[in-house]
Scaffold this motif. Structure first.
Motif, mmCIF file in Angstrom:
data_model
loop_
_atom_site.group_PDB
_atom_site.id
_atom_site.type_symbol
_atom_site.label_atom_id
_atom_site.label_comp_id
_atom_site.label_asym_id
_atom_site.label_seq_id
_atom_site.Cartn_x
_atom_site.Cartn_y
_atom_site.Cartn_z
ATOM 1 N N LEU A 146 -15.514 -20.664 -5.404
ATOM 2 C CA LEU A 146 -15.740 -21.115 -6.780
ATOM 3 C C LEU A 146 -14.373 -21.586 -7.279
ATOM 4 C CD1 LEU A 146 -17.912 -21.182 -9.102
ATOM 5 C CD2 LEU A 146 -16.867 -19.066 -9.929
ATOM 6 N N PRO A 147 -14.180 -22.898 -7.391
ATOM 7 C CA PRO A 147 -12.840 -23.379 -7.746
ATOM 8 C C PRO A 147 -12.290 -22.774 -9.037
ATOM 9 C CG PRO A 147 -14.170 -25.193 -6.951
ATOM 10 C CD PRO A 147 -15.089 -23.995 -7.057
ATOM 11 N N HIS A 148 -13.138 -22.639 -10.065
ATOM 12 C CA HIS A 148 -12.599 -22.148 -11.341
ATOM 13 C C HIS A 148 -13.696 -21.500 -12.181
ATOM 14 C CE1 HIS A 148 -10.052 -21.998 -14.933
ATOM 15 N NE2 HIS A 148 -9.052 -22.192 -14.085
ATOM 16 N N TYR A 149 -13.289 -20.627 -13.103
ATOM 17 C CA TYR A 149 -14.282 -20.012 -13.994
ATOM 18 C C TYR A 149 -14.646 -20.934 -15.163
ATOM 19 C CZ TYR A 149 -10.250 -18.721 -16.915
ATOM 20 O OH TYR A 149 -9.119 -18.749 -17.681
ATOM 21 N N ILE A 167 -23.234 -20.022 -10.843
ATOM 22 C CA ILE A 167 -23.459 -18.822 -11.665
ATOM 23 C C ILE A 167 -24.843 -18.241 -11.369
ATOM 24 C CG2 ILE A 167 -23.824 -18.029 -14.052
ATOM 25 C CD1 ILE A 167 -20.867 -18.351 -13.321
ATOM 26 N N GLU A 168 -25.818 -19.134 -11.226
ATOM 27 C CA GLU A 168 -27.176 -18.680 -10.888
ATOM 28 C C GLU A 168 -27.163 -17.909 -9.560
ATOM 29 O OE1 GLU A 168 -31.351 -20.961 -10.349
ATOM 30 O OE2 GLU A 168 -29.820 -22.052 -11.473
ATOM 31 N N ALA A 169 -26.433 -18.443 -8.585
ATOM 32 C CA ALA A 169 -26.356 -17.785 -7.273
ATOM 33 C C ALA A 169 -25.607 -16.457 -7.373
ATOM 34 C CB ALA A 169 -25.657 -18.710 -6.277
ATOM 35 N N GLU A 208 -8.039 -12.392 -15.427
ATOM 36 C CA GLU A 208 -8.513 -13.477 -16.291
ATOM 37 C C GLU A 208 -9.941 -13.896 -15.889
ATOM 38 O OE1 GLU A 208 -5.333 -16.386 -16.417
ATOM 39 O OE2 GLU A 208 -6.804 -17.956 -16.804
ATOM 40 N N TRP A 209 -10.160 -14.054 -14.606
ATOM 41 C CA TRP A 209 -11.478 -14.462 -14.100
ATOM 42 C C TRP A 209 -12.532 -13.396 -14.421
ATOM 43 C CZ3 TRP A 209 -13.277 -18.053 -10.031
ATOM 44 C CH2 TRP A 209 -12.393 -19.127 -9.846
ATOM 45 N N ARG A 210 -12.158 -12.134 -14.191
ATOM 46 C CA ARG A 210 -13.113 -11.043 -14.404
ATOM 47 C C ARG A 210 -13.573 -11.028 -15.862
ATOM 48 N NH1 ARG A 210 -13.871 -7.431 -10.740
ATOM 49 N NH2 ARG A 210 -11.860 -7.501 -9.711
ATOM 50 N N ALA A 211 -12.587 -11.131 -16.752
ATOM 51 C CA ALA A 211 -12.914 -11.094 -18.176
ATOM 52 C C ALA A 211 -13.825 -12.258 -18.548
ATOM 53 C CB ALA A 211 -11.632 -11.125 -19.000
ATOM 54 N N SER A 212 -13.496 -13.450 -18.060
ATOM 55 C CA SER A 212 -14.271 -14.617 -18.464
ATOM 56 C C SER A 212 -15.685 -14.603 -17.875
ATOM 57 C CB SER A 212 -13.542 -15.892 -18.028
ATOM 58 O OG SER A 212 -14.354 -16.997 -18.302
ATOM 59 N N LEU A 213 -15.802 -14.349 -16.589
ATOM 60 C CA LEU A 213 -17.136 -14.406 -15.967
ATOM 61 C C LEU A 213 -18.061 -13.328 -16.512
ATOM 62 C CD1 LEU A 213 -16.317 -15.326 -12.255
ATOM 63 C CD2 LEU A 213 -17.349 -16.771 -14.002
ATOM 64 N N LYS A 215 -17.789 -11.800 -19.549
ATOM 65 C CA LYS A 215 -18.080 -12.029 -20.966
ATOM 66 C C LYS A 215 -18.995 -13.245 -21.172
ATOM 67 C CE LYS A 215 -15.618 -12.830 -25.254
ATOM 68 N NZ LYS A 215 -14.749 -13.951 -25.484
ATOM 69 N N GLU A 216 -18.659 -14.332 -20.505
ATOM 70 C CA GLU A 216 -19.404 -15.580 -20.749
ATOM 71 C C GLU A 216 -20.728 -15.657 -19.994
ATOM 72 O OE1 GLU A 216 -18.209 -17.864 -22.835
ATOM 73 O OE2 GLU A 216 -16.320 -16.791 -23.159
#
Ligand code: SF4
Ligand code: SF4
Length: 336
Positions: A146-149, A167-169, A208-213, A215-216
């Motif tokens: 996954l290149p980016h969040y 995200i679905e996967a 940073e990735w953990r928080a964003s994925l 939360k969003e």
């Protein structure tokens, strides 16, 4: 038929820098392999996607470059002959190979740790809908690219709508236990920069990735690996077309980090091409630079003695600066 891609050494006018010379100056050369612990098998170039940064040059037209059933058997026999603790299955999209489930089942039955290098979107294809639960049942680690969040960064590399499907996967994987800290359901995300710059610091980015994925999107994962883009194949073409090649190579060379050498994956990995040829790594495979035994010969998966390969000199060229830049870069993420 595909045309072999140009190599950095053939394109850059300046004969320096030389990777082996950089290793020597740092007191780290020559680069030699240890005992192979990871067997990385490339099942072929068939993929449901055609990403801009792809170092494998894979795509939906890759049917003509797929591993035969005999070579799959030879990979399993090599797994039995060697001291490999891990089978790392890659492609293309390895899940599209007709012997993928057989290979994974056989390796798991032999008690090996198995890694599926998954592009995520493949899990949404009707033929793959049972895969998440099946992978979970065998304790297979999913290393998902996954290149980016951020949706736009991922879609820029992989095509419009890729982020949403990824995200679905990921949700399908979370639903069968991946990403919850269970070592038998490990979900690793693999990220790479969207342009001609180096990957960031892995541990800081992971937070940073953990928080964003979470939360969003309500998505969980176990760890993040950050790779540098290698100046080969499709990314190489993009560097040339965008006028970034010289500057990117300079960036890699300037960021040479001697501490990243010890963890280079070529020291402990054997890479098998779809036709059974052996390489020091997946990148050399894409550049058609086969490994060399002590007497200078090549090696085939069906006949090689993996122990005899220990101590061989690794085949290097200028693209190797991609692995030693910054924090280092490998299929296992940062190397220092
Ligand atoms: S980067 Fe991965 S998903 Fe994209 S085309 Fe290459 S093999 Fe397929
Ligand atoms: S590209 Fe990287 S992994 Fe491959 S031989 Fe060079 S340094 Fe080793």
């Amino acid at each position: 038929m595909r045309v072999a891609r140009a190599r950095l050494d053939e394109v850059l006018v300046d004969p320096s820098p030389d990777f082996d010379a950089a290793l020597d100056r740092a007191g780290r050369g020559p680069l030699r392999a240890g005992l192979a612990e990871v067997l990385q098998v490339n099942l072929g170039r068939l993929c449901n996607m055609t990403c801009r940064h792809c170092h494998v040059d894979a795509g939906p037209d890759g049917h003509d470059q797929m591993m035969s059933a005999e070579t799959v058997e030879a990979c399993l026999a090599l797994l039995d002959r060697g001291a490999f603790h891990t089978l790392d299955v890659t492609g293309g999209a390895p899940e599209l190979h007709p012997r993928f489930t057989y290979l994974v089942e056989q390796a798991a039955a032999r008690g090996r740790h198995v890694i599926d290098r998954c592009n995520l979107t493949v899990l949404l294809l009707p033929r793959c809908r049972d895969l998440p639960a099946w992978l979970a049942s065998l304790g297979v680690e999913v290393v998902a690219s996954l290149p980016h969040y951020r949706p736009r960064n991922t879609d820029a590399q992989r095509g419009e709508g890729t982020f949403k499907r990824s995200i679905e996967a990921l949700r399908l994987l979370n639903a069968v236990g991946y990403g919850s800290g269970d070592p038998r359901r490990r979900l690793t995300l693999m990220s790479n920069p969207a342009g001609a710059f180096l990957g960031g610091a892995q541990y800081a980015l992971e937070r940073e990735w953990r928080a964003s994925l979470e939360k969003e999107h309500g998505v969980r994962f176990d760890r993040l690996l950050v790779l540098n883009n290698m100046p080969i194949a499709r990314f190489f073409d993009w560097l040339v077309a965008s006028g970034n090649l010289e500057a990117y190579v300079r960036r890699l060379v300037t960021a040479f980090n001697p501490a990243a050498v010890q963890g280079l994956m070529c020291k402990t990995t054997l890479s098998v091409g779809w036709d059974g040829t052996l390489y020091d790594c997946d990148f050399n495979q894409m550049l058609e630079l086969p490994l060399r035994t002590a007497d200078g010969a090549g090696a085939r998966v069906a006949t090689v003695d993996p122990v005899a390969l220990s101590g061989r000199r690794i085949v290097t060229a200028r693209h190797c600066f991609g692995c030693t830049a910054g924090c280092g870069s490998s299929c296992g993420g940062a190397t220092s």
